[in-house]
Scaffold this motif. Structure first.
Motif, PDB file in Angstrom:
ATOM      1  N   VAL A  68      -1.625  12.036   3.935  1.00  0.00           N
ATOM      2  CA  VAL A  68      -0.209  12.360   4.183  1.00  0.00           C
ATOM      3  C   VAL A  68      -0.040  12.936   5.590  1.00  0.00           C
ATOM      4  CG1 VAL A  68       1.736  13.805   3.461  1.00  0.00           C
ATOM      5  CG2 VAL A  68       0.324  12.679   1.732  1.00  0.00           C
ATOM      6  N   ASN A  69      -0.973  13.777   6.010  1.00  0.00           N
ATOM      7  CA  ASN A  69      -0.888  14.342   7.363  1.00  0.00           C
ATOM      8  C   ASN A  69      -0.978  13.255   8.427  1.00  0.00           C
ATOM      9  OD1 ASN A  69      -0.492  16.947   6.570  1.00  0.00           O
ATOM     10  ND2 ASN A  69      -2.646  17.548   6.709  1.00  0.00           N
ATOM     11  N   ARG A  70      -1.831  12.274   8.163  1.00  0.00           N
ATOM     12  CA  ARG A  70      -1.970  11.187   9.123  1.00  0.00           C
ATOM     13  C   ARG A  70      -0.665  10.383   9.210  1.00  0.00           C
ATOM     14  NH1 ARG A  70      -3.272   6.438   9.209  1.00  0.00           N
ATOM     15  NH2 ARG A  70      -3.733   6.239   6.990  1.00  0.00           N
ATOM     16  N   ILE A  71      -0.050  10.153   8.032  1.00  0.00           N
ATOM     17  CA  ILE A  71       1.235   9.457   8.025  1.00  0.00           C
ATOM     18  C   ILE A  71       2.277  10.275   8.791  1.00  0.00           C
ATOM     19  CG2 ILE A  71       3.160   8.785   6.521  1.00  0.00           C
ATOM     20  CD1 ILE A  71       1.191   7.731   4.539  1.00  0.00           C
ATOM     21  N   TYR A  72       2.238  11.592   8.620  1.00  0.00           N
ATOM     22  CA  TYR A  72       3.217  12.423   9.314  1.00  0.00           C
ATOM     23  C   TYR A  72       2.978  12.494  10.819  1.00  0.00           C
ATOM     24  CZ  TYR A  72       6.566  13.532   5.853  1.00  0.00           C
ATOM     25  OH  TYR A  72       7.607  13.391   4.980  1.00  0.00           O
ATOM     26  N   GLN A  73       1.711  12.334  11.219  1.00  0.00           N
ATOM     27  CA  GLN A  73       1.447  12.216  12.662  1.00  0.00           C
ATOM     28  C   GLN A  73       2.134  10.968  13.204  1.00  0.00           C
ATOM     29  OE1 GLN A  73      -2.738  12.130  13.519  1.00  0.00           O
ATOM     30  NE2 GLN A  73      -2.888  14.359  13.347  1.00  0.00           N
ATOM     31  N   LYS A  74       2.044   9.913  12.422  1.00  0.00           N
ATOM     32  CA  LYS A  74       2.701   8.646  12.780  1.00  0.00           C
ATOM     33  C   LYS A  74       4.204   8.868  12.874  1.00  0.00           C
ATOM     34  CE  LYS A  74       3.063   5.396   9.497  1.00  0.00           C
ATOM     35  NZ  LYS A  74       2.543   4.437   8.504  1.00  0.00           N
ATOM     36  N   GLY A 116       7.738  11.699  -3.289  1.00  0.00           N
ATOM     37  CA  GLY A 116       6.659  11.958  -2.332  1.00  0.00           C
ATOM     38  C   GLY A 116       7.143  12.198  -0.919  1.00  0.00           C
ATOM     39  N   ASP A 117       6.198  12.598  -0.082  1.00  0.00           N
ATOM     40  CA  ASP A 117       6.457  12.901   1.328  1.00  0.00           C
ATOM     41  C   ASP A 117       6.425  11.624   2.145  1.00  0.00           C
ATOM     42  OD1 ASP A 117       6.809  15.654   1.698  1.00  0.00           O
ATOM     43  OD2 ASP A 117       4.661  16.049   1.565  1.00  0.00           O
ATOM     44  N   TYR A 118       7.572  11.103   2.502  1.00  0.00           N
ATOM     45  CA  TYR A 118       7.560   9.928   3.385  1.00  0.00           C
ATOM     46  C   TYR A 118       8.940   9.717   3.990  1.00  0.00           C
ATOM     47  CZ  TYR A 118      10.113   6.990   0.035  1.00  0.00           C
ATOM     48  OH  TYR A 118      11.081   6.471  -0.791  1.00  0.00           O
ATOM     49  N   HIS A 119       8.997   8.875   4.993  1.00  0.00           N
ATOM     50  CA  HIS A 119      10.269   8.477   5.590  1.00  0.00           C
ATOM     51  C   HIS A 119      10.291   6.986   5.833  1.00  0.00           C
ATOM     52  CE1 HIS A 119      12.341  12.214   6.442  1.00  0.00           C
ATOM     53  NE2 HIS A 119      11.203  12.754   6.822  1.00  0.00           N
ATOM     54  N   LEU A 120      11.481   6.432   5.804  1.00  0.00           N
ATOM     55  CA  LEU A 120      11.688   5.080   6.313  1.00  0.00           C
ATOM     56  C   LEU A 120      12.282   5.220   7.709  1.00  0.00           C
ATOM     57  CD1 LEU A 120      13.547   3.459   3.274  1.00  0.00           C
ATOM     58  CD2 LEU A 120      11.086   3.580   3.712  1.00  0.00           C
ATOM     59  N   VAL A 121      12.075   4.227   8.549  1.00  0.00           N
ATOM     60  CA  VAL A 121      12.869   4.146   9.764  1.00  0.00           C
ATOM     61  C   VAL A 121      14.190   3.519   9.333  1.00  0.00           C
ATOM     62  CG1 VAL A 121      13.083   3.119  12.053  1.00  0.00           C
ATOM     63  CG2 VAL A 121      10.840   3.906  11.232  1.00  0.00           C
ATOM     64  N   VAL A 122      15.309   4.212   9.594  1.00  0.00           N
ATOM     65  CA  VAL A 122      16.605   3.739   9.112  1.00  0.00           C
ATOM     66  C   VAL A 122      17.486   3.345  10.294  1.00  0.00           C
ATOM     67  CG1 VAL A 122      18.616   4.253   7.692  1.00  0.00           C
ATOM     68  CG2 VAL A 122      16.407   5.272   7.128  1.00  0.00           C
ATOM     69  N   LEU A 123      17.855   2.081  10.349  1.00  0.00           N
ATOM     70  CA  LEU A 123      18.660   1.552  11.447  1.00  0.00           C
ATOM     71  C   LEU A 123      20.057   1.241  10.940  1.00  0.00           C
ATOM     72  CD1 LEU A 123      15.952  -0.957  12.763  1.00  0.00           C
ATOM     73  CD2 LEU A 123      16.368   1.380  13.555  1.00  0.00           C
ATOM     74  N   ALA A 124      21.074   1.749  11.648  1.00  0.00           N
ATOM     75  CA  ALA A 124      22.452   1.619  11.177  1.00  0.00           C
ATOM     76  C   ALA A 124      23.303   0.865  12.194  1.00  0.00           C
ATOM     77  CB  ALA A 124      23.047   2.993  10.906  1.00  0.00           C
TER      78      ALA A 124
END
Lengths: 245, 356, 178
Positions: B222-228, B131-139
């Protein structure tokens, strides 16, 4: 005028999407009536499965979470550990609970997770169109056992209640049926007992409900009820499998 | 608060507790076993709860339930276990549930090895599950930074209602460094009015859900999540630039590898080469603008990406540089940690090739 | 000044705790430190090693490729790490368990019968502390006092009664290389 029959407060106004003659609606109502009678609706969080009851979160009038396929007992564990004073239940079918989610249900039971599971066993996958379930009977024809379930190829139907009853962590396990009024009454008692077990903090409770799927069994609702009684009950004997005092 | 000497894994666990995490669900896998062990010991002392789940699959779904009930919750694993968690992570991103997931990366694919690697970059930054999503990834690259990012990570997760991943590796998990647990930049966080905590009629019934059957409704969601995600990309990029001002060549590296590159900067200077470092701290959102900005500078002749993988972050570096300067790659895989001398050789090779 | 120390031996020789004490002592002296262990199956009965860095500057890579000192507690460790000592660096050999001499001539080598010294103290398990005492005396990486202070922190109050013998082992090790 005295009202003698009404919709339980623990059900929303949303009409069920279930097929004609499906017994899910009966079991939803039993669970909701018990929630009303025990006056626990306001502190109940339910977990819906994947399968025919996937929209259960639209029907039970309490806070709900929708889980991934088979994972409802794990999700319920997370909820119950955060909110031990809430009543937490899962509502799962035979594919969800006895196939993909076997590990989750076994380990929730063995941990003695203080949750209640309502397990609908109708011996078939309904939502996906009538495939073999882990509880499909030997010889039963489904989309994926077109010649009837053959034990040499597909193994044997699994008796989840008996299996979970062997675990130390399970506190109350009963198998019931909803094929006639008498058994529906008994089923409600069992559901109530299961929730009471949780309220008493005794540990894991489950009610396995033998149910019908007229659509995918290819029968009329009346034939399906008869088929359940004649074929399922002999293999899946009714009764209390485990009860901790 | 004075400094203590701690293993990375233990510092991450303690930081989570300091950040108010009271629920941890996990499953053993090397090289992150100190995290669940630490949680098992500390959670009862804090009134929290630790469960060793029957599988990574169950663990992430316990996280789902606890997050949905409004709690700060964490799980940790290493590469193969994170693969098992992807289903639940996708559901959590869709249901907009906050949590922190730690991946102490080991060599792959498959069972791979247990030594440090960075080969889960794609999985972490490009979705990982379906699906269309992302995590915030901290390295993080140091244990202090790991502790800081865990504490801030919980805030980021709660602010945006999205899972946050801490992407470390076996070295970061196993090594010890001084660490101080500190709270800088605490955020104003919205109350969790959406949590399923029991419905008494004071608010509408809460439902935690990722099933949206109606295509239009799904697209809207999904669009709302992508706005985020747009807000996250605008506000949450973290990057360290080091010695770039006069650099002939800029090396891109994150985590443990970036530390090795820092050693190389000194070695290269002795050979008369000015090497800069761009170290993405957020891998998603990726600091693409930073690369674009430096690629415009005359003195920068080329970029070299160094990773413990066969080349994953290099694709994002290329997108950032956008053809303005050549981008080279040097990588080793699971446990074959690049040596400073080898990186220096690559730098010299790149210099020779761009000076031609 | 940056000290990069590799400590190696077999499991049970207290390799990891030697390294941790050293790092802890460095931290108590407000230096930048890191401690990196080997991990995984090789730890089960095989050789164990750790990398310790103590520096006035920020610690860049925690992995040591050129060591300012190697402490070899058994023979396989000497075989494995002798070449990791940088030119002019220090190699400490536990001669109680290692019967060969170093093959390098561009480094300083000390032979310390750590197990024998420890046994004289009545506990062969403090051989690691003897070696640590020797290392500190040779390198001045940290002060013996800081090591004693970190010992109190690392051992905890329940094992406080072990502190005197550890302290003794440290000074015997230092004495031996003077």
């Amino acid at each position: 005028m005295i009202k003698v029959f009404e919709r339980p407060k623990s059900l929303t106004d949303k009409p069920f999407h279930y097929c004609p003659g499906c017994t899910h609606g009966i079991v939803h109502r039993l669970v909701a009536e018990v929630m009303d009678e025990l006056n626990i609706r306001e502190r109940t969080v339910g977990v819906a499965p994947v399968g025919c009851a996937v929209f259960a979160y639209e029907y039970f009038n309490c806070d709900m979470q929708e889980a991934a396929h088979g994972r409802a007992p794990a999700v319920a564990t997370g909820i119950k550990r955060v909110l031990p004073d809430c009543v937490v239940f899962t509502y799962q079918g035979d594919g969800d609970l006895a196939a993909i989610g076997t590990a989750e249900i076994v380990h929730a039971a063995t941990r003695g997770e203080n949750i209640t599971t309502v397990f609908i066993n109708n011996a078939i996958y309904g939502m996906t169109g009538g495939q073999m379930a882990p509880t499909t009977l030997i010889g039963q024809v489904t989309a994926t056992t077109p010649y009837g379930r053959d034990k040499d190829r597909a193994g044997y139907p699994v008796r989840m209640s008996e299996m979970l009853a062997t675990l130390e962590g399970s506190a109350y396990i009963e198998r019931v049926s909803v094929h006639d009024i008498k058994h529906i009454t008994q089923a409600k008692k069992a559901v109530k007992k299961a929730f009471e077990t949780q309220l008493a903090g005794k540990g894991f409770s489950m009610v396995e409900v033998l149910s019908t799927c007229p659509t995918n069994w290819g029968m009329t609702p009346a034939e399906a009820l008869k088929w359940l009684e004649t074929n399922m009950i002999p293999y899946y004997p009714l009764g209390v499998k485990k009860e901790v005092e | 608060m004075s400094k203590v000497l701690m293993k990375g894994n233990e510092a991450i666990a303690e930081a989570a507790i300091r950040a108010g995490c009271r629920y941890f669900f996990g499953y053993p896998i090397t090289p992150q076993n100190e995290i669940p062990a630490y949680m098992a010991k500390r959670m009862p002392e804090t009134g929290g709860c630790f469960i060793q789940a029957e599988s990574e699959v169950s663990a992430i779904n316990m996280v789902y339930g606890a997050a949905g009930a409004g709690a700060r919750v964490m799980t940790s694993s290493s590469s193969p276990g994170i693969s098992l968690k992807q289903e639940g992570i996708s559901y959590m991103a869709a249901a907009e549930l906050p949590c922190v997931i730690v991946n102490m990366v080991r060599g792959g694919p498959g069972l791979g090895g247990i030594q440090p690697a960075q080969s889960d970059y794609f999985q972490a930054t490009k979705g990982g599950g379906h699906g269309d999503y992302h995590l915030v990834v901290l390295a993080p690259s140091t244990i202090q930074e790991a502790a800081d990012l865990v504490i801030e990570g919980f805030d980021i997760a709660d602010q945006y209602r999205n899972p946050v991943m801490i992407l470390g590796d076996g070295i970061l998990g196993q090594m010890m460094e001084p660490v101080e647990f500190r709270f800088s930049n605490r955020r104003e966080l919205p109350p969790k009015t959406w949590a399923t905590t029991g419905h008494t009629g004071e608010r509408p019934r809460n439902i935690i859900n990722s099933l949206i059957i109606d295509p239009q409704a799904l697209e809207d969601h999904v669009n709302r999540i992508y706005q985020k995600y747009g807000h996250i990309m605008k506000n949450e990029v973290k990057v360290e630039c080091c010695n770039c001002d006069n650099a002939d060549i800029i090396v891109a590296a994150y985590g443990t590898t970036s530390r090795i590159v820092k050693s190389v900067i000194y070695l290269a200077r002795q050979e008369g080469i000015d090497v800069g470092l761009i170290r993405p701290i957020t891998l998603w959102p990726f600091p693409a603008n930073e690369f674009s900005r430096w690629a415009d500078r005359q003195h920068v002749k080329a970029f070299l990406t160094v990773e413990m993988s066969t080349g994953q972050m290099v694709e994002d570096v290329r997108l950032g540089v956008n053809g303005k300067k050549p981008v080279f790659f040097y990588g080793r895989t699971g446990g074959m940690v690049p040596e400073p001398s080898a990186i220096l050789e690559e730098i010299k090779k790149v210099m020779r090739s761009v000076m031609k | 000044m940056t000290h990069q120390i590799i400590i190696a031996g077999f499991g049970g020789q207290g390799i990891m705790s030697m390294g941790q004490l050293l790092a802890y002592a460095g931290m108590l002296e407000d230096k930048n430190v890191s401690w990196l262990p080997s991990y995984g199956p090789e730890m089960r009965g095989g050789t164990a090693n750790c990398n310790v860095i103590i520096s006035d500057d920020m610690v860049a890579s925690p992995i040591i490729t050129k060591a300012t000192a190697v402490i070899a507690m058994n023979k396989p460790s000497l075989d494995k790490f002798e070449n990791a000592v940088s030119r002019g660096g220090l190699l400490l050999i536990n001669s109680s368990l290692i019967d060969r001499k170093a093959s390098r001539d561009d480094i300083e080598v000390c032979y310390i019968p750590a197990n024998e010294i420890a046994e004289k103290l009545g506990n062969s398990r403090v051989a690691n502390m003897v070696m640590l005492g020797s290392y500190i005396a040779k390198s001045n990486a940290v002060s013996p006092g800081s090591v004693i202070n970190s010992l109190t922190k690392v051992l905890g109050s329940s094992k406080a009664h072990f502190i005197p013998i550890n302290q003794k082992a440290l000074s015997m090790g230092a004495e031996y290389v003077k």
